[in-house]
Scaffold this active site. Structure first.
Site, PDB file in Angstrom:
ATOM      1  N   SER A 176       7.361   6.354   1.945  1.00 51.07           N
ATOM      2  CA  SER A 176       6.186   6.185   1.103  1.00 51.07           C
ATOM      3  C   SER A 176       5.595   7.561   0.826  1.00 51.07           C
ATOM      4  O   SER A 176       5.779   8.495   1.613  1.00 51.07           O
ATOM      5  CB  SER A 176       5.150   5.314   1.819  1.00 51.07           C
ATOM      6  OG  SER A 176       3.880   5.401   1.214  1.00 51.07           O
ATOM      7  N   TYR A 202       0.109   5.575   9.968  1.00 51.09           N
ATOM      8  CA  TYR A 202       0.960   5.118   8.866  1.00 51.09           C
ATOM      9  C   TYR A 202       1.798   6.277   8.340  1.00 51.09           C
ATOM     10  O   TYR A 202       3.008   6.138   8.117  1.00 51.09           O
ATOM     11  CB  TYR A 202       0.100   4.545   7.742  1.00 51.09           C
ATOM     12  CG  TYR A 202       0.907   4.063   6.549  1.00 51.09           C
ATOM     13  CD1 TYR A 202       1.769   2.971   6.663  1.00 51.09           C
ATOM     14  CD2 TYR A 202       0.807   4.694   5.314  1.00 51.09           C
ATOM     15  CE1 TYR A 202       2.509   2.523   5.573  1.00 51.09           C
ATOM     16  CE2 TYR A 202       1.539   4.247   4.223  1.00 51.09           C
ATOM     17  CZ  TYR A 202       2.389   3.167   4.360  1.00 51.09           C
ATOM     18  OH  TYR A 202       3.128   2.732   3.285  1.00 51.09           O
TER      19      TYR A 202
END
Length: 332
Positions: A176, A202
């Site tokens: 990501s 994350y």
């Protein structure tokens, strides 16, 4: 005297010329596979029952591949498989349960697939979790690192016999642009002593996804297994479930009326890069590279903060360091 200009050749962090295609951010998964016949190919898609994973599964199945949807939500996965099979008119999509927050479940899934005797041509490590409050896996690892990296690592390593039998297998690990939020926190990756920051965690997990592709290719390309990583782009799916409506407004993801802003793409568009990497002639025999919008990404730069890959997520040395850390964490 006349002067000529030479077109700039863009390079990745390793100094290699970037791989490109005719596709872009607007391309859908089905468009990226147009004219491609995957009959006889097998694929596993984790998190394939919903969102981007569903669109990856559907596009691959429509191109002729036999798909195993690996998902913790069995009911959703079965409904998705039935929908795809109805659309294609073929019974080529099956489901198998996996809980990537449990290393035992990840291993059991791999063992069952290998025992089936089927080769594996394509593995899409798509399932993920984003920005939850501090939660832990069955083994006590921070949840985002546990699901996004450690569970996929255990499953992928267990699938090596099937991947070897694929004779040119391709693995896609879904990273990501969020990897820009953090390198690997080597001293305390599980937040056992440091204050928990859900966005930092994350970022760490998505950096791990990128580095895993480098490490896997280095160790198993000799067995015909090549792994690449990618940024799918943003789409409003179940990934945002841990964020409140106000948090999403503050981030600019939705407007004051709750409407999704124009920064987001459709799941069909976000699925395109994964299926393109997994099938394109340009990526055959290629591993350890980072892609987005069906093209290889260049180095991240502050002028284009939502594109590109950070040096720490494209470093072979960091990939080796993460591999060693992962082995220690799994042995704990």
């Amino acid at each position: 005297m006349t002067s000529t200009t030479k077109e700039e050749v863009r390079l990745n962090w390793a100094g290699q010329e970037l791989i490109s295609s005719e596709f872009d951010a607007e391309t859908t998964a089905e468009q990226a596979l147009e004219g491609r016949d995957l009959t006889g190919k097998t694929a596993i898609v984790t998190g394939g029952g919903n969102g981007i994973g569903f669109e990856i599964s559907r596009a691959l199945a429509k191109a002729g591949a036999a798909i195993t949807i690996a998902d913790v939500d069995v009911a959703s996965a079965e409904a998705s498989a039935a929908k795809i099979n109805a659309e294609t008119g073929r019974e080529t999509v099956e489901t198998r349960e996996i809980d990537l927050a449990s290393l035992a479940s990840a291993q059991a899934f791999a063992d069952a697939y290998v025992a089936s005797g089927k080769p594996l041509d394509i593995l899409i490590n798509n399932a993920g979790v984003m920005a939850p409050p501090l939660k832990r896996t069955a083994e006590g690892h921070e949840l985002q690192l546990g699901i996004n990296h450690l569970g996929h690592y255990r499953m992928t390593m267990g699938l090596l016999p099937a991947l070897r039998a694929g004779n040119g297998a391709r693995v896609v690990t879904v990273s990501s642009i969020g990897h820009r939020r953090s390198d690997i926190l080597y001293d305390d990756p599980d937040y056992l002593t440091r204050p928990y920051d859900r966005w930092e965690a994350y970022g760490q997990s998505k950096t791990a996804c990128a580095l895993f592709a480098l490490g896997l290719t280095k160790r198993y390309s000799g067995d015909g297994i090549f792994a690449n990583t990618m940024n799918p782009g943003g789409s409003m799916t179940g990934l945002q479930r841990f964020l409140t409506d106000q948090e999403q407004r503050d981030l600019g993801w939705v407007d004051d009326q709750g409407n999704v802003t124009t920064r987001w793409r459709s799941p069909e568009q976000c699925a395109a890069t994964a299926v393109w990497i997994a099938t394109a002639p340009e990526t055959e025999g290629v591993g350890g590279r980072y892609f987005e919008e069906c093209n290889e990404s260049g180095p991240w730069h502050e002028d284009r903060p939502m594109n590109g890959v950070h040096a720490y997520a494209a470093s072979p040395e960091n990939a080796d360091r993460l591999w060693e850390l992962t082995e220690r964490l799994l042995a704990r």
